[in-house]
Scaffold this motif. Structure first.
Motif, PDB file in Angstrom:
ATOM      1  N   PRO A 384      12.231  -3.521  -0.097  1.00 34.62           N
ATOM      2  CA  PRO A 384      12.153  -4.945  -0.166  1.00 34.62           C
ATOM      3  C   PRO A 384      11.589  -5.593  -1.715  1.00 34.62           C
ATOM      4  N   ASP A 385      11.220  -4.628  -2.542  1.00 32.22           N
ATOM      5  CA  ASP A 385      10.978  -5.229  -3.974  1.00 32.22           C
ATOM      6  C   ASP A 385      11.016  -3.824  -4.791  1.00 32.22           C
ATOM      7  N   GLN A 446      22.092  -3.753   0.820  1.00 33.67           N
ATOM      8  CA  GLN A 446      21.091  -2.947   1.730  1.00 33.67           C
ATOM      9  C   GLN A 446      21.826  -2.588   2.849  1.00 33.67           C
ATOM     10  N   PRO A 462      21.253  -8.967   6.114  1.00 34.41           N
ATOM     11  CA  PRO A 462      20.683 -10.058   5.384  1.00 34.41           C
ATOM     12  C   PRO A 462      19.687  -9.465   4.014  1.00 34.41           C
ATOM     13  N   MET A 463      19.724 -10.406   2.918  1.00 37.57           N
ATOM     14  CA  MET A 463      19.125 -10.031   1.590  1.00 37.57           C
ATOM     15  C   MET A 463      18.225 -11.404   1.256  1.00 37.57           C
ATOM     16  N   GLY A 464      17.158 -10.928   0.798  1.00 44.30           N
ATOM     17  CA  GLY A 464      16.348 -12.070   0.413  1.00 44.30           C
ATOM     18  C   GLY A 464      16.554 -12.455  -0.940  1.00 44.30           C
ATOM     19  N   ARG A 465      16.241 -13.557  -1.487  1.00 51.15           N
ATOM     20  CA  ARG A 465      16.503 -14.058  -2.980  1.00 51.15           C
ATOM     21  C   ARG A 465      16.098 -12.875  -4.052  1.00 51.15           C
ATOM     22  N   ASP A 466      14.957 -12.201  -3.886  1.00 47.57           N
ATOM     23  CA  ASP A 466      14.640 -11.363  -4.820  1.00 47.57           C
ATOM     24  C   ASP A 466      15.561 -10.127  -4.815  1.00 47.57           C
ATOM     25  N   SER A 467      15.798  -9.833  -3.570  1.00 52.77           N
ATOM     26  CA  SER A 467      17.033  -8.525  -3.578  1.00 52.77           C
ATOM     27  C   SER A 467      18.379  -9.017  -4.000  1.00 52.77           C
ATOM     28  N   GLU A 469      18.680 -11.188  -6.544  1.00 49.90           N
ATOM     29  CA  GLU A 469      18.624 -11.291  -8.070  1.00 49.90           C
ATOM     30  C   GLU A 469      18.667  -9.831  -8.633  1.00 49.90           C
ATOM     31  N   HIS A 502      25.714 -14.422   0.625  1.00 50.57           N
ATOM     32  CA  HIS A 502      24.847 -13.947  -0.247  1.00 50.57           C
ATOM     33  C   HIS A 502      24.838 -15.112  -1.469  1.00 50.57           C
ATOM     34  N   ILE A 504      23.777 -17.120  -4.414  1.00 48.71           N
ATOM     35  CA  ILE A 504      22.361 -17.580  -5.002  1.00 48.71           C
ATOM     36  C   ILE A 504      22.378 -19.048  -5.660  1.00 48.71           C
TER      37      ILE A 504
END
Length: 506
Positions: A384-385, A446, A462-467, A469, A502, A504
């Motif tokens: 995740p990070d 991912q 699904p991908m979070g904002r940090d992923s 970027e 996705h 941003i």
């Protein structure tokens, strides 16, 4: 589902004799053939009708028995009984569990009571949906269906309630023994020494079954024809011991047996091994036939280190290796041993938290150096990070290891590619030293991949904002450090997050 009525007695002799009566209305004359009699379908031998009936799905076979005297007779000897909510037409019914149980039990009870028990080759009970099934019914059904000649028995029960004690004494023994395939789930299984009902067993599946290691060993010591052994979530097993007498055993799968501490196999011809769960002591007793290994220890760390230092030296002839680790905190060491037969390597790092920044991705070269025949290399990173040092804005030069050739390496995929400096260095090391490389795939998403490294089409994970970027930084790293060194003979595939799903926001 229609359940055939009890077989009616023939009033004028057997069906076959009725067919032979002179002047049967089923016979027809063809004038063009000089009055020659053309046989009708009713003139077929009874064995042919039984064979046709046996090939029908259970529901169709039951319907045929309701409308045909011939099929009604063969129903009593129908060889394949698969009894589940789907086969009984209950899969589309939305009812409470107790109603489902009542309907299923009623239908199964009627079917087996109308069956003679003779001629059954396969008997399957899929009763996971029946949380309140009375085990007295089940015992009666097994008494009817488990007879001499049965080859395949499958019993799936709901897991979590008081375990049904499978009656091993029901299985035919001696000269009548014919059971070849046994699959049990959600019950207690207590095989004892002295039973000879396992002499022809070729496949054994135990899932959510209460059985001890000693009881299992007792069974295996009499199963000389066993070819497949699967043990999943068997919570009482501490040690799996496989005797050397199992000369035919080629497939072994063990997973999530929570008390398991050791697997000790002396069977000489195991070629495929599947393991998932917490790592235990594993010994193959010098097995040289082991070719295909999958180990999923995705809840445990440093499996790469274990595979390189302990597993691979014990299986020198392995050709396909897939391993999964939760995290790596120790760099993969370079050792002198070679694995001359390994052609396919799939390694995965799947963590709920960031992969340790202390782990050097470049150390994975250790696998490549040790496998001169390697043709396919897949590396998956799911985290995740990203905490590793990014190559973006990094001023130091890329590291280069002493020259090693990977001349047979043709296909490389890195899924979850990020901008970690050591991962970029690993990629460059491969491109520079794999003279036969034909395809390089770098996936910055991912996405999930199967054992062949093929993505699941049409799935946007699904991908979070940090992923997202980080994916943009990974794309920049590819353009800056990798694209320019790709030879014209190599096809570069770069996957990036879906622009529709996705985007941003800036």
């Amino acid at each position: 589902m229609l359940v055939p009525p009890p077989l009616m007695e023939e009033t004028n002799g057997s069906i076959s004799s009725a067919r032979k009566r002179k002047g049967s209305p089923c016979q027809q004359y063809d004038g063009s053939q000089g009055g020659q009699v053309i046989p009708s379908i009713d003139d077929l031998p009874e064995d042919i009708f039984r064979h046709i009936h046996a090939l029908m799905p259970l529901r169709d076979a039951a319907r045929a028995a309701c409308v045909s005297q011939i099929f009604r007779k063969s129903w009593r000897c129908h060889p394949n009984l698969t009894l589940s909510k789907e086969s009984l037409g209950l899969n589309g019914t939305v009812v409470r569990n107790d109603e489902m149980t009542r309907d299923l039990v009623s239908k199964v009870d009627n079917i087996l009571k109308s069956h003679s028990g003779v001629g059954i080759k396969k008997l399957e009970f899929q009763l996971m949906c029946c949380k309140k099934v009375d085990y007295c019914y089940l015992s009666n059904w097994l008494h009817i269906g488990v007879t001499a000649g049965i080859e395949e028995l499958i019993l799936w029960l709901p897991y979590g309630k008081v375990a049904y004690n499978f009656p091993c004494s029901l299985l035919p023994s001696g000269s009548e023994n014919s059971i070849k395939y046994l699959q049990l789930a959600g019950c207690a299984f207590r095989p004892t020494a002295g039973l000879d009902c396992w002499r022809r067993l070729t496949k054994l599946w135990l899932i959510d079954v209460l059985v001890t290691g000693d009881e299992l060993e007792s069974l295996l010591s009499n199963s000389f024809t066993l070819e497949w052994l699967v043990l999943l979530r068997c919570s009482e097993i501490v040690c799996v011991k496989i005797p050397c007498q199992l000369q035919r055993l080629s497939f072994l799968r063990v997973g999530q047996c929570r008390e398991l501490q050791e697997i000790e196999s002396n069977a000489p011809n195991i070629s495929t091994f599947r393991f998932f769960g917490n790592l235990v002591k594993i010994s193959f007793g010098g097995t040289l036939q082991l070719r295909d290994i999958q180990m999923d220890c995705s809840r445990q760390s440093n499996i790469f280190y274990y595979a390189r230092t302990k597993l691979m030296p014990s299986v020198p002839n392995v050709e396909n290796l897939s391993i999964c680790s939760y995290n790596e905190t120790i760099n993969t060491p370079t050792l002198p041993g070679k694995f001359l037969h390994l052609k396919y390597l799939h390694i995965s790092l799947i963590g709920d938290e960031a992969i340790s920044p202390a782990y050097d991705y470049l150390s994975l070269v250790s696998f490549l150096v040790a496998c001169p025949c390697l043709e396919t290399f897949i590396f998956e990173v799911h985290q995740p990070d990203m905490k590793h040092d990014s190559i973006i804005g990094h001023r130091s030069h890329l590291r280069q290891l002493p020259e090693h050739r990977y001349d047979n390496l043709k296909s490389v995929m890195i899924a979850g590619f990020c901008s970690a400096k050591s991962l970029v260095e690993l990629t460059c090391q491969i491109v520079e030293n794999a003279s036969s490389l034909a395809c390089l795939t770098l996936d910055t998403t991912q996405g999930c991949y199967n054992s062949d490294g093929v993505g699941k089409p049409g799935i946007c994970v699904p991908m979070g904002r940090d992923s997202l970027e980080e994916a943009q930084r990974a794309l920049l790293a590819i353009r800056t450090h990798i694209e320019g060194m790709i030879p014209s003979t190599v096809k570069l595939n770069v996957s990036e997050p879906c622009s529709w799903c996705h985007a941003i926001e800036h």
